[in-house]
Design a protein around this motif. Structure first.
Motif, PDB file in Angstrom:
ATOM      1  N   LEU A 322       0.802  -1.222   0.000  1.00  0.00           N
ATOM      2  CA  LEU A 322       0.000   0.000   0.000  1.00  0.00           C
ATOM      3  C   LEU A 322       0.840   1.279   0.000  1.00  0.00           C
ATOM      4  CD1 LEU A 322      -2.954  -0.915   2.402  1.00  0.00           C
ATOM      5  CD2 LEU A 322      -2.909  -0.881  -0.099  1.00  0.00           C
ATOM      6  N   PRO A 323       1.943   1.384   0.757  1.00  0.00           N
ATOM      7  CA  PRO A 323       2.727   2.625   0.706  1.00  0.00           C
ATOM      8  C   PRO A 323       3.247   2.975  -0.675  1.00  0.00           C
ATOM      9  CG  PRO A 323       3.322   1.344   2.639  1.00  0.00           C
ATOM     10  CD  PRO A 323       2.438   0.475   1.811  1.00  0.00           C
ATOM     11  N   SER A 324       3.555   1.977  -1.495  1.00  0.00           N
ATOM     12  CA  SER A 324       4.049   2.264  -2.848  1.00  0.00           C
ATOM     13  C   SER A 324       2.908   2.456  -3.836  1.00  0.00           C
ATOM     14  CB  SER A 324       4.959   1.128  -3.321  1.00  0.00           C
ATOM     15  OG  SER A 324       4.245  -0.107  -3.332  1.00  0.00           O
ATOM     16  N   LEU A 325       1.767   1.833  -3.608  1.00  0.00           N
ATOM     17  CA  LEU A 325       0.643   1.950  -4.538  1.00  0.00           C
ATOM     18  C   LEU A 325      -0.178   3.203  -4.295  1.00  0.00           C
ATOM     19  CD1 LEU A 325      -0.583  -1.784  -4.535  1.00  0.00           C
ATOM     20  CD2 LEU A 325       0.747  -0.625  -6.307  1.00  0.00           C
ATOM     21  N   VAL A 326      -0.458   3.519  -3.057  1.00  0.00           N
ATOM     22  CA  VAL A 326      -1.299   4.687  -2.721  1.00  0.00           C
ATOM     23  C   VAL A 326      -0.600   5.500  -1.626  1.00  0.00           C
ATOM     24  CG1 VAL A 326      -3.550   3.838  -3.458  1.00  0.00           C
ATOM     25  CG2 VAL A 326      -2.627   3.064  -1.290  1.00  0.00           C
ATOM     26  N   PRO A 327       0.427   6.227  -1.949  1.00  0.00           N
ATOM     27  CA  PRO A 327       1.208   6.948  -0.917  1.00  0.00           C
ATOM     28  C   PRO A 327       0.459   8.101  -0.258  1.00  0.00           C
ATOM     29  CG  PRO A 327       1.966   7.549  -3.110  1.00  0.00           C
ATOM     30  CD  PRO A 327       0.985   6.444  -3.301  1.00  0.00           C
ATOM     31  N   LEU A 328      -0.621   8.590  -0.882  1.00  0.00           N
ATOM     32  CA  LEU A 328      -1.354   9.733  -0.335  1.00  0.00           C
ATOM     33  C   LEU A 328      -2.525   9.302   0.559  1.00  0.00           C
ATOM     34  CD1 LEU A 328      -1.523  11.972  -3.542  1.00  0.00           C
ATOM     35  CD2 LEU A 328       0.195  11.972  -1.719  1.00  0.00           C
ATOM     36  N   LEU A 329      -2.559   8.069   0.964  1.00  0.00           N
ATOM     37  CA  LEU A 329      -3.696   7.531   1.703  1.00  0.00           C
ATOM     38  C   LEU A 329      -3.879   8.249   3.040  1.00  0.00           C
ATOM     39  CD1 LEU A 329      -5.651   5.253   0.945  1.00  0.00           C
ATOM     40  CD2 LEU A 329      -4.364   3.752   2.478  1.00  0.00           C
ATOM     41  N   ARG A 330      -5.124   8.664   3.290  1.00  0.00           N
ATOM     42  CA  ARG A 330      -5.468   9.340   4.545  1.00  0.00           C
ATOM     43  C   ARG A 330      -6.374   8.490   5.431  1.00  0.00           C
ATOM     44  NH1 ARG A 330      -8.867  12.970   3.405  1.00  0.00           N
ATOM     45  NH2 ARG A 330      -8.679  14.074   5.384  1.00  0.00           N
ATOM     46  N   GLU A 331      -7.099   7.555   4.840  1.00  0.00           N
ATOM     47  CA  GLU A 331      -8.000   6.693   5.601  1.00  0.00           C
ATOM     48  C   GLU A 331      -7.876   5.265   5.097  1.00  0.00           C
ATOM     49  OE1 GLU A 331     -12.819   6.023   6.428  1.00  0.00           O
ATOM     50  OE2 GLU A 331     -12.061   7.957   5.700  1.00  0.00           O
ATOM     51  N   LEU A 332      -7.751   4.323   6.041  1.00  0.00           N
ATOM     52  CA  LEU A 332      -7.624   2.904   5.712  1.00  0.00           C
ATOM     53  C   LEU A 332      -8.540   2.097   6.631  1.00  0.00           C
ATOM     54  CD1 LEU A 332      -6.244   0.534   4.244  1.00  0.00           C
ATOM     55  CD2 LEU A 332      -4.483   0.577   6.044  1.00  0.00           C
ATOM     56  N   ASP A 333      -9.345   1.245   6.013  1.00  0.00           N
ATOM     57  CA  ASP A 333     -10.268   0.395   6.759  1.00  0.00           C
ATOM     58  C   ASP A 333     -10.054  -1.051   6.319  1.00  0.00           C
ATOM     59  OD1 ASP A 333     -12.294  -0.857   8.107  1.00  0.00           O
ATOM     60  OD2 ASP A 333     -13.912   0.392   7.330  1.00  0.00           O
ATOM     61  N   VAL A 334      -9.494  -1.852   7.212  1.00  0.00           N
ATOM     62  CA  VAL A 334      -9.300  -3.285   6.959  1.00  0.00           C
ATOM     63  C   VAL A 334      -9.997  -4.089   8.058  1.00  0.00           C
ATOM     64  CG1 VAL A 334      -7.187  -3.086   5.619  1.00  0.00           C
ATOM     65  CG2 VAL A 334      -7.061  -3.130   8.117  1.00  0.00           C
ATOM     66  N   SER A 335     -11.141  -3.630   8.486  1.00  0.00           N
ATOM     67  CA  SER A 335     -11.873  -4.291   9.569  1.00  0.00           C
ATOM     68  C   SER A 335     -12.244  -5.718   9.172  1.00  0.00           C
ATOM     69  CB  SER A 335     -13.147  -3.500   9.899  1.00  0.00           C
ATOM     70  OG  SER A 335     -12.822  -2.194  10.338  1.00  0.00           O
ATOM     71  N   GLU A 336     -12.027  -6.629  10.114  1.00  0.00           N
ATOM     72  CA  GLU A 336     -12.399  -8.041   9.963  1.00  0.00           C
ATOM     73  C   GLU A 336     -11.735  -8.702   8.768  1.00  0.00           C
ATOM     74  OE1 GLU A 336     -16.579  -8.636  10.222  1.00  0.00           O
ATOM     75  OE2 GLU A 336     -16.821  -7.275  11.913  1.00  0.00           O
ATOM     76  N   CYS A 337     -10.591  -8.212   8.378  1.00  0.00           N
ATOM     77  CA  CYS A 337      -9.769  -8.898   7.381  1.00  0.00           C
ATOM     78  C   CYS A 337      -8.814  -9.817   8.138  1.00  0.00           C
ATOM     79  CB  CYS A 337      -9.005  -7.894   6.517  1.00  0.00           C
ATOM     80  SG  CYS A 337     -10.051  -6.868   5.473  1.00  0.00           S
TER      81      CYS A 337
END
Length: 558
Positions: A322-337
């Motif tokens: 994710l850091p290399s694919l979407v470096p501008l990410l401000r919100e991440l939701d991986v609930s129940e993964c």
């Protein structure tokens, strides 16, 4: 095996609550008959021999059924017993019951007759103890009596009448949704209106393979489908091919696991770079694997919001990229993964995404106290959810509060290791906290939650199923958050006085929603007597109507 002959039976279900006495019929076996035949043939057939055989032959006993007069209705008796004991179970406390009969290893040391006798003898003592507990629960403690409140509205008026008339737009939308299968096109409607229509269509489960094309016409900038469970893979692939245009800024698909296969993901990835896309939500995409997700994200370099809850196939292979694919990410939701490992979370949540300020980790058991503290140090966190992360306790909460004083939202539902120490540390450091959810944190006390409420910044508070919540929290909310508090959930908090709730409803003018499920102390004095006409009460025993009026939703307890 010798033949024993037929056994006559009586169906006891034909005569319920009656005493049935049965005697089995007995007959001679074939073996006995075979042995007796030679002697019978040798003996002359005269009157004396026939009489002797009759005496030697056992008499066949017929079934005897004795039916007593029907007694009282057992079902009615048990219903009466259940009603008498209902108050005891409704006011159950977790402390050990000294009046309970012997059980477990203690019961095994006794014989069956002794155990049954002990249970019968302890029944009267248990009934007396229950009655005493109910009386103690009904008494008003000195702290509860300190609040003076009287209904400001006549409770004889009952529920408030509806004060809101539905606008013409809503009525027209209802007609469109009802006949959505006959609509040929929605071309020309703004995206905001399309999203409202799609939400209504999905709510009634009318989003089919034939209807979904209505929301992909005209290259929309926002596409929101809240229930895609009925879409087939081919229809999903065609829909994604139509909406994946350079104008797309927001794509939200919920319950899309059935249709979002590798082929549908390839159709979205093959649409070219989506430089305007800022928000992507793929909830419940249980057929989406790591390779397909990486293909999709490579064409979204400016993505800022990524929500991937309940995606069971995702692992650390895609999360670490994710850091290399979407470096501008401000919100991440991986609930129940559940496939995401602790090492993957450690790699991306400790500074690899410097702009990340909202993290949702609900239901991931790998989240620990150390990870929570490091997240606070490495990220400018403002919103975080660690609900159902059973390893999180006071240590992690203290580290997060000390490193992130700017925190606005914390959801720690069912984190049973959290106690007063963690909540007090949160109150001392995070003075701008607006949303706090501690559902099921049974070790938290009334005073600790009141310390958070006294800062006056809370907009939403959830203390569902915390037995210690009482007067202190309600008084702090009524005085410090009277202009800000919008939603409160005190379900199953039976130590909250009725008078305190009345004071809260009258003082907090911004309060719009109150959850009181399982609060058996609520009466008509509060439901009909408070002065907040805009308050919506969820979980009351009484039923009123009106969109903006005070409403009490009918509970299953009735």
């Amino acid at each position: 095996m010798p033949y024993r002959g037929p056994v006559h039976r009586v169906d006891i279900f034909d005569a319920p609550w009656c005493t049935v006495k049965m005697v089995k019929a007995s007959k001679r076996s074939r073996h006995e008959t075979a042995e007796a035949e030679p002697s019978e043939l040798a003996e002359p057939e005269n009157k004396r021999s026939r009489a002797a055989r009759r005496e030697a032959q056992p008499e066949v006993q017929q079934d005897v059924v004795e039916v007593q007069a029907p007694g009282p209705d057992r079902r009615k008796i048990m219903a009466d017993v259940a009603r008498r004991r209902a108050a005891h179970f409704a006011n159950y406390a977790a402390e050990e019951d000294d009046t309970a009969p012997a059980s477990g290893k203690e019961a095994r040391t006794l014989g069956p007759w002794s155990s049954a006798r002990q249970l019968v003898e302890a029944r009267s003592a248990a009934v007396a103890a229950r009655q005493e507990k109910i009386l103690d629960a009904s008494k008003v403690s000195p702290g509860k009596a300190a609040v003076s409140w009287k209904p400001s509205r006549d409770i004889k008026l009952g529920s408030r009448l509806p004060t809101r008339v539905r606008p013409l737009f809503e009525l027209c939308a209802d007609v469109l949704v009802e006949y959505i299968e006959d609509v040929e096109s929605l071309l020309g409607l703004p995206d905001s209106i399309k999203n409202r229509l799609s939400a209504a269509v999905c709510q009634q489960r009318k989003l089919s393979n034939e209807v979904v094309h209505l929301f992909s016409e005209g290259q929309p900038a926002e596409v929101v489908l809240t229930n895609c469970a009925a879409l087939e893979p081919d229809a999903m692939a065609l829909f994604l091919r139509d909406v994946a245009t350079p104008r797309l800024e927001r794509l939200e698909l919920t319950f899309c696991g059935r249709g979002l296969t590798d082929s549908a993901a390839a159709a979205l990835a093959a649409a070219g770079p989506l430089v305007q896309l800022r928000e992507l939500t793929l909830r419940g995409a249980y057929r989406l694997n790591d390779a397909s997700l990486c293909k999709i994200l490579r064409n979204m370099p400016n993505l800022q919001v990524l929500r991937l809850p309940q995606n069971s196939l995702l692992t650390e292979d895609s999360i670490k990229q994710l850091p290399s694919l979407v470096p501008l990410l401000r919100e991440l939701d991986v609930s129940e993964c559940r496939g995401v490992s602790g090492s993957a979370l450690q790699a991306i949540l400790t500074g690899a995404l410097p702009a990340l300020e909202c993290v949702m980790l609900t239901g991931i058991p790998e989240v620990s106290n150390s990870l929570l503290a490091e997240m606070g140090l490495g990220l400018p966190l403002r919103h975080i959810s660690v609900a159902k992360c059973t390893a999180v306790g006071d240590e992690g909460l203290r580290g997060l509060a000390a490193a992130s004083p700017q925190l606005l939202t914390l959801r720690a539902d069912q984190c049973t290791k959290i106690t007063n120490d963690g909540v007090v540390a949160l109150a001392e450091s995070c003075k701008e906290l607006q949303v706090l959810s501690l559902h099921g944190c049974v070790k938290v006390s009334d005073e600790a939650v009141a310390a958070v409420a006294l800062h006056g910044s809370l907009h939403s508070l959830t203390v569902n199923s915390i037995p210690g919540i009482g007067l202190s929290t309600i008084k702090a909310l009524a005085t410090a958050t009277r202009d800000r508090l919008e939603e409160l959930d005190i379900s199953w908090c039976r130590n909250v006085p009725l008078e305190a709730l009345g004071m809260l409803a009258d003082n907090c003018v911004a309060l719009k929603k109150l959850h009181i499920w399982g609060c058996s102390q609520i009466t008509e004095d509060f439901l009909y007597g408070h002065s907040n006409d805009a308050l919506q009460i969820l979980g009351g025993k009484l039923d009123t109507t009106g969109p903006d009026a005070a409403k009490a939703v009918l509970t299953a307890e009735q």
